[in-house]
Design a protein around this motif. Structure first.
Motif, PDB file in Angstrom:
ATOM      1  N   UNK A  18      28.093  48.223  41.459  1.00  0.00           N
ATOM      2  CA  UNK A  18      27.923  48.798  42.856  1.00  0.00           C
ATOM      3  C   UNK A  18      26.905  48.091  43.661  1.00  0.00           C
ATOM      4  N   UNK A  19      27.016  46.736  43.442  1.00  0.00           N
ATOM      5  CA  UNK A  19      26.024  46.022  44.412  1.00  0.00           C
ATOM      6  C   UNK A  19      26.841  45.335  45.690  1.00  0.00           C
ATOM      7  N   UNK A  20      28.145  45.051  45.425  1.00  0.00           N
ATOM      8  CA  UNK A  20      28.968  44.717  46.514  1.00  0.00           C
ATOM      9  C   UNK A  20      30.345  45.563  46.570  1.00  0.00           C
ATOM     10  N   UNK A  21      30.961  45.331  47.665  1.00  0.00           N
ATOM     11  CA  UNK A  21      32.064  46.095  47.917  1.00  0.00           C
ATOM     12  C   UNK A  21      33.176  45.528  47.020  1.00  0.00           C
ATOM     13  N   UNK A  22      33.549  44.367  46.810  1.00  0.00           N
ATOM     14  CA  UNK A  22      34.668  44.031  45.927  1.00  0.00           C
ATOM     15  C   UNK A  22      34.427  42.426  45.347  1.00  0.00           C
ATOM     16  N   UNK A  23      35.448  41.904  44.459  1.00  0.00           N
ATOM     17  CA  UNK A  23      35.155  40.772  44.083  1.00  0.00           C
ATOM     18  C   UNK A  23      36.702  40.367  43.801  1.00  0.00           C
ATOM     19  N   UNK A  24      36.922  38.910  43.981  1.00  0.00           N
ATOM     20  CA  UNK A  24      38.052  38.411  43.716  1.00  0.00           C
ATOM     21  C   UNK A  24      37.911  36.880  43.155  1.00  0.00           C
ATOM     22  N   UNK A  25      38.540  36.615  42.115  1.00  0.00           N
ATOM     23  CA  UNK A  25      38.395  35.257  41.696  1.00  0.00           C
ATOM     24  C   UNK A  25      38.653  34.999  40.401  1.00  0.00           C
ATOM     25  N   UNK A  26      38.465  33.711  40.001  1.00  0.00           N
ATOM     26  CA  UNK A  26      38.973  33.620  38.629  1.00  0.00           C
ATOM     27  C   UNK A  26      38.000  34.009  37.287  1.00  0.00           C
ATOM     28  N   UNK A  27      38.769  34.403  36.416  1.00  0.00           N
ATOM     29  CA  UNK A  27      37.965  35.108  35.306  1.00  0.00           C
ATOM     30  C   UNK A  27      37.034  34.017  34.781  1.00  0.00           C
ATOM     31  N   UNK A  28      35.872  34.262  34.595  1.00  0.00           N
ATOM     32  CA  UNK A  28      35.006  33.242  33.968  1.00  0.00           C
ATOM     33  C   UNK A  28      35.168  33.007  32.741  1.00  0.00           C
ATOM     34  N   UNK A  29      35.560  34.212  31.883  1.00  0.00           N
ATOM     35  CA  UNK A  29      35.765  34.252  30.619  1.00  0.00           C
ATOM     36  C   UNK A  29      37.176  33.279  30.323  1.00  0.00           C
ATOM     37  N   UNK A  30      37.921  33.313  31.152  1.00  0.00           N
ATOM     38  CA  UNK A  30      39.011  32.395  31.025  1.00  0.00           C
ATOM     39  C   UNK A  30      38.624  30.864  31.328  1.00  0.00           C
TER      40      UNK A  30
END
Length: 319
Positions: free
Chosen positions: A249-261
């Motif tokens: 709950x630090x930021x509203x949202x995230x969108x991006x590449x999975x770092x695990x991938x």
């Protein structure tokens, strides 16, 4: 951090020396401790195990980092290279660039790099160099902005912080300029010369942006708590590249590449090297559209008095 790094390296060296003639060594040169980078390492280890290379059994893995102190990178690389690894994972642009210039014989696998071509690591996105290939984290920023439109339909102005001395950040900025132009959005980009200046620089966004995007920058990501704190005061939503900040709950949202991938892709390349393929013949791997993921913090959404998008396909809501 220097003493921590030295003790860790010595401990790993001792472990390796016990099995010097039994198993190959895989070294990991990391920029510093951070959630996204640790996810990459996790994915890397998981993929190697799937490929038959399990730490402590069929290979030994040695990890080191410099706690984001760029001046210590050459020393770290020298210590790791002295162990004569079969392959070395080099994470983030500063580490990978230094490794490419310093190490000529050990196969290098890069990870967590936005644009390895712009960084001079490989000649093209699908062609390895003489001793380096890897897995890029190149974000689909058009898809990011489409996600932002679903979440913030009235947003027209995008803010971004970038480290002025990082090739990775310069590449990200160029990509964002192209993506916002295509979407007819205004981009407000602010250069950061040192992390301590982030709170002050955040004030430049006041009244000028509808949301801030924090990308995959090695120098900027550790400043995310400060960015979040100032963004709350300024009442500006923040979309991050990595999901951990949303789950906390630090930021509203995230969108991006999975770092695990990304780590798994790097692991696939390292496994090919361990099986005897010359790294110059292994094509780099780039994220696919399905490797991206979106997360929304319901708490932060309510704090900002925003509405949940009706279309939640490919989005995870954190309650």
């Amino acid at each position: 951090m220097f003493h921590t790094f030295t003790l860790k390296a010595l401990a790993c060296t001792t472990l390796f020396s016990l099995s010097l003639n039994a198993t190959p060594l895989v070294t990991i040169a990391n920029y510093g401790p951070h959630a996204s980078l640790e996810k990459t390492i996790q994915g890397f280890r998981e993929e190697l195990a799937i490929q038959g290379f399990e730490d402590g059994k069929t290979i030994q893995i040695m990890e080191s980092n410099v706690n984001f102190d760029q001046a210590l990178i050459p020393q770290m690389l020298t210590k790791l290279q002295a162990q004569k690894p079969a392959v070395m994972l080099v994470m983030t642009t500063p580490v990978a660039e230094a490794a490419k210039h310093k190490i000529k014989t050990t196969p290098l696998v890069f990870a967590d790099i936005t644009d390895p071509v712009a960084a001079g690591l490989i000649p093209s996105s699908d062609q390895a160099n003489s001793n380096i290939s890897g897995a890029s984290e190149k974000q689909d920023l058009t898809a990011l902005l489409a996600f932002a439109e679903r979440l913030l339909p009235n947003a027209k102005r995008v803010g971004i912080l970038y480290a002025t001395g990082e090739d990775n950040d310069k590449a990200l900025l160029k990509m964002m300029e192209e993506a916002t132009k295509a979407k007819d959005l205004e981009l407000v980009a602010i250069g950061v010369d040192h992390a301590r200046n982030v709170p002050m620089l955040m004030q430049k966004f006041k009244g000028k942006v509808d949301f801030i995007y924090v990308g995959t920058s090695g120098p900027i990501q550790p400043s995310l708590p400060a960015i979040s704190s100032e963004a709350v005061r300024l009442h500006i939503p923040v979309i991050n590249a990595d999901s951990d900040a949303v789950k906390n709950n630090l930021v509203l949202a995230s969108f991006g590449v999975s770092y695990e991938k990304i780590g798994q892709n790097a692991g696939k390349i390292a496994a090919q090297v361990l099986k005897g393929t010359e790294i110059s013949k292994i094509s780099p791997l780039n994220p696919r559209p399905q490797d991206h993921e979106g997360f929304i913090s319901l708490k932060v959404l309510n704090d900002l008095k925003l509405e949940l998008p009706k279309d939640l396909s490919q989005i995870t809501v954190i309650k």
